[in-house]
Design a protein around this motif. Structure first.
Motif, short mmCIF file in Angstrom:
data_model
loop_
_atom_site.label_atom_id
_atom_site.label_comp_id
_atom_site.label_asym_id
_atom_site.label_seq_id
_atom_site.Cartn_x
_atom_site.Cartn_y
_atom_site.Cartn_z
N ARG A 112 6.55 12.57 -2.75
CA ARG A 112 6.59 13.37 -3.97
C ARG A 112 5.99 12.57 -5.12
NH1 ARG A 112 12.35 14.08 -3.58
NH2 ARG A 112 12.28 12.58 -5.29
N LEU A 113 5.38 13.30 -6.07
CA LEU A 113 4.68 12.62 -7.15
C LEU A 113 5.58 11.66 -7.93
CD1 LEU A 113 1.96 12.36 -8.50
CD2 LEU A 113 2.62 14.19 -10.06
N ASP A 114 6.85 12.07 -8.20
CA ASP A 114 7.70 11.18 -8.99
C ASP A 114 7.98 9.88 -8.25
OD1 ASP A 114 9.12 12.73 -7.19
OD2 ASP A 114 11.01 12.57 -8.29
N ARG A 115 8.12 9.97 -6.91
CA ARG A 115 8.33 8.74 -6.13
C ARG A 115 7.07 7.87 -6.18
NH1 ARG A 115 12.46 6.91 -2.51
NH2 ARG A 115 14.03 8.49 -2.27
N ILE A 116 5.93 8.50 -5.99
CA ILE A 116 4.68 7.74 -6.00
C ILE A 116 4.50 7.05 -7.35
CG2 ILE A 116 2.14 7.94 -5.85
CD1 ILE A 116 3.19 8.73 -3.23
N ALA A 117 4.74 7.80 -8.43
CA ALA A 117 4.56 7.24 -9.78
C ALA A 117 5.45 6.00 -9.97
CB ALA A 117 4.89 8.30 -10.83
N SER A 118 6.63 6.00 -9.34
CA SER A 118 7.55 4.88 -9.53
C SER A 118 7.06 3.61 -8.82
CB SER A 118 8.95 5.25 -9.03
OG SER A 118 8.96 5.26 -7.62
N TYR A 119 6.01 3.74 -8.00
CA TYR A 119 5.50 2.55 -7.29
C TYR A 119 4.46 1.78 -8.11
CZ TYR A 119 7.56 5.03 -3.30
OH TYR A 119 8.41 5.69 -2.46
N ALA A 120 4.02 2.34 -9.27
CA ALA A 120 2.97 1.67 -10.05
C ALA A 120 3.35 0.23 -10.43
CB ALA A 120 2.62 2.49 -11.29
N PRO A 121 4.60 -0.04 -10.85
CA PRO A 121 4.93 -1.43 -11.21
C PRO A 121 4.78 -2.40 -10.03
CG PRO A 121 6.59 0.08 -12.06
CD PRO A 121 5.69 0.89 -11.17
N VAL A 122 5.06 -1.93 -8.81
CA VAL A 122 4.89 -2.81 -7.63
C VAL A 122 3.41 -3.18 -7.50
CG1 VAL A 122 5.21 -3.02 -5.14
CG2 VAL A 122 6.78 -1.60 -6.47
N MET A 123 2.56 -2.16 -7.65
CA MET A 123 1.12 -2.41 -7.53
C MET A 123 0.68 -3.41 -8.61
SD MET A 123 -0.12 1.51 -6.97
CE MET A 123 0.42 2.42 -5.50
N ARG A 124 1.18 -3.19 -9.81
CA ARG A 124 0.78 -4.05 -10.94
C ARG A 124 1.20 -5.50 -10.69
NH1 ARG A 124 3.13 -0.98 -15.12
NH2 ARG A 124 4.94 -2.35 -15.11
N ARG A 125 2.44 -5.68 -10.25
CA ARG A 125 2.94 -7.05 -10.04
C ARG A 125 2.11 -7.80 -9.00
NH1 ARG A 125 8.05 -4.95 -10.57
NH2 ARG A 125 8.32 -4.62 -8.33
N GLU A 126 1.82 -7.11 -7.90
CA GLU A 126 1.09 -7.79 -6.82
C GLU A 126 -0.33 -8.12 -7.24
OE1 GLU A 126 2.50 -9.08 -4.27
OE2 GLU A 126 4.42 -8.15 -4.80
N ALA A 148 -4.91 -8.72 1.16
CA ALA A 148 -3.57 -9.32 1.03
C ALA A 148 -2.77 -8.57 -0.04
CB ALA A 148 -3.71 -10.80 0.67
N VAL A 149 -3.43 -8.20 -1.14
CA VAL A 149 -2.71 -7.48 -2.21
C VAL A 149 -2.22 -6.12 -1.70
CG1 VAL A 149 -2.96 -6.32 -4.45
CG2 VAL A 149 -3.93 -8.59 -4.13
N THR A 150 -3.12 -5.34 -1.08
CA THR A 150 -2.70 -3.98 -0.67
C THR A 150 -1.66 -4.05 0.46
OG1 THR A 150 -4.58 -3.74 0.81
CG2 THR A 150 -4.83 -2.84 -1.41
N ALA A 151 -1.74 -5.09 1.29
CA ALA A 151 -0.72 -5.22 2.35
C ALA A 151 0.64 -5.50 1.71
CB ALA A 151 -1.09 -6.34 3.32
N ARG A 152 0.66 -6.36 0.68
CA ARG A 152 1.94 -6.66 0.00
C ARG A 152 2.46 -5.43 -0.72
NH1 ARG A 152 -0.40 -11.82 -1.16
NH2 ARG A 152 -0.96 -11.15 -3.26
N VAL A 153 1.53 -4.69 -1.36
CA VAL A 153 1.96 -3.47 -2.06
C VAL A 153 2.56 -2.50 -1.03
CG1 VAL A 153 1.15 -1.40 -3.29
CG2 VAL A 153 0.30 -3.66 -3.95
N GLY A 154 1.84 -2.29 0.07
CA GLY A 154 2.33 -1.35 1.10
C GLY A 154 3.72 -1.74 1.57
#
Ligand code: HEM
Length: 455
Positions: A112-126, A148-154
């Motif tokens: 769901r979009l709200d769940r996906i949106a909540s993942y932005a900080p994880v992407m930013r940190r990595e 390596a970044v996208t694997a950690r984000v995933g």
């Protein structure tokens, strides 16, 4: 632009360069992207011979659309996919229609979009952690770094560190070994070769078993904790089928985790690499991207809410996905006798299409080889025929992670472009490599800081 011919006008042809016994395996092995792309000139549906069988390649976008929108007749399958079941079992992207619908209903709420949106900080940190390690004038192997970044984000979007802990590191350690081994087994499908006790086979088997144990252990820990950790795994475990009240079984969750980790890593990292490469090769387009990121990003952290304003970045990524879509060869199996472009296809026939070839068809895209992000300006994008641009597929098996992928690639590209200008190391030769997806080899780039706060 192209319009659909009436059914009797479809052209059906045999592919050239067929050899006795070997069929078309030689051009398909030597230069598959060029060979498949050349076939749209021959006909709307082109017959190839492989492994002693006819395979029909749909070159016209309306035939591709017909295949994708009729999943009962053109079901999931083909030699390309079956090997991936070794790793991902009967998971969402890896199962026939009869199992797929139930799984999709259960997995969809986690995207769901709200769940996906909540993942932005994880992407930013990595990404921040990676960018902080870059030095002015240094050389970064961008392909490795972004994988390596996208694997950690995933992994971190899927699993919370508070419960999965260092298991995440163990997953990240095993995953590349398993993915490379899977790829080898798909492209060189000689079972006996992988039963030999070679170091490579032992490494693959050990990593596969280890990965299975680690993921199963994490599922047990999540089940025991019974808490929503706000991650994808919690979403998968809590999901219930509205119609039946059914939940995903542990095996299904396990397979979905493997599916997710593999689908989410290489696709987004590769798209980012192609974007950075194409921008380095086209300084005028790079300058326009920099204008946008200077205006809108600077040194500020980006969030999901920034996406709508990042217009040009979005067009760059879309154009990258046109030129280098991961799915260079997608297959389906005919489950009931049917007809395609006037050709009778018996049960068991294999049909395929190449997104790479479709997206480079000059009848669908003017100057198809040109990197032209502005072809996605709304007034020009409207001229692209429906079904001609399908980097995320279409129909039942359409990528469930498309919104996630666009968020990750657009925010990451804007963040990198705001801080760093990347130059190709002289002499670097970059070519598309048709592996599990349209990959690229090494991408060493020189890092030039764009503003004082870039590090
Ligand atoms: C640029 C990035 C991506 C591209 C271009 C892409 C493309 C695709 C395509 C073409 C398919 C359909 C394959 C078929 O028809 O057989 C697919 C399926 C899938 N993708 Fe993606 N993908 C991307 C990123 C992601 C991400 C980030 C995730 C996870 C968050 C993901 C998860 C999946 C899954 C689970 C499926 C199977 C869906 C189903 O069968 O219902 N993908 N993807």
């Amino acid at each position: 632009m192209d319009t659909a011919p009436d059914p009797p006008m479809w052209t059906v042809a045999d592919a050239p360069r067929r050899l006795p016994v070997l069929g078309h395996s030689v051009p398909l092995r030597r230069a598959p992207l060029e060979f498949l792309s050349s076939l749209s000139e021959r006909g709307d549906l082109v017959r190839l011979r492989l492994g002693g069988k006819d395979i029909h390649l749909a070159c016209h976008h309306e035939l591709v659309d017909r295949i994708l929108k009729d999943p009962r007749t053109f079901d999931w399958g083909g030699p390309f996919y079956e090997k991936t079941q070794l790793l991902m079992g009967n998971s969402l992207g890896n199962c026939p229609y009869r199992d797929h619908r139930r799984q999709r209903r259960l997995v969809q709420p986690s995207f769901r979009l709200d769940r996906i949106a909540s993942y932005a900080p994880v992407m930013r940190r990595e990404l921040d952690a990676e960018l902080r390690s870059w030095r002015p004038g240094g050389v970064v192997e961008v392909n490795d770094a972004l994988h390596a970044v996208t694997a950690r984000v995933g992994a971190k979007v899927l699993l919370s560190t508070d419960i999965a802990g260092e298991a995440i590191d163990r997953i990240l350690h095993c995953l590349p070994v398993v993915m490379e081994g899977m790829y080898q087994r798909v492209v060189t499908p000689w079972g006996w070769l992988y039963r030999l006790p070679t170091p490579g086979n032992r490494r693959f088997e050990a990593a596969r078993v280890r990965l299975r144990e680690v993921v199963d252990d994490i599922i047990r820990r999540y089940r025991a904790s019974g808490v929503d950790h706000g991650d994808l795994m919690s979403g998968l475990l809590q999901s219930r089928d509205e119609r039946t009240g059914d939940a995903l079984t542990d095996t299904e969750v396990h397979d979905m985790v493997m599916n997710f980790l593999t689908a989410a890593t290489e696709t987004t990292a590769t798209a980012l690499c192609w974007a950075l490469y194409l921008l380095a090769e086209h300084p005028d387009r790079e300058a326009r991207l920099h204008d946008e990121t200077d205006r809108l990003v600077g040194d500020r952290p980006l969030d999901h809410d920034d996406l709508p304003a990042l217009d040009y970045t979005h067009r760059v990524i879309t154009e990258v996905l046109r030129l280098y879509p991961p799915g260079w060869m997608v297959t389906r199996v005919v489950t009931e006798e049917t007809e395609l472009a006037g050709q009778r296809l018996p049960v068991g026939s294999l049909v395929m299409y190449s997104t790479y070839a479709l997206h480079r068809n000059p009848r669908l895209f003017a100057e198809p080889e040109r990197f032209d992000p502005d072809r996605w300006l709304p007034e020009r994008a409207r001229q692209v025929p429906r079904g001609a641009m399908i980097p995320f597929g279409a129909g039942s098996w359409k990528c469930i992670g498309d919104t996630f992928a666009m968020m990750e690639t657009v925010l990451s590209l804007a963040t990198i472009a705001a801080r760093w200008r990347l130059r190709l190391v002289p002499g670097t030769r970059v070519r598309p490599e048709p592996r599990a997806l349209v990959a690229m080899g090494r991408l060493p780039m020189v890092t030039e800081p764009r503003q004082p706060g870039s590090r």
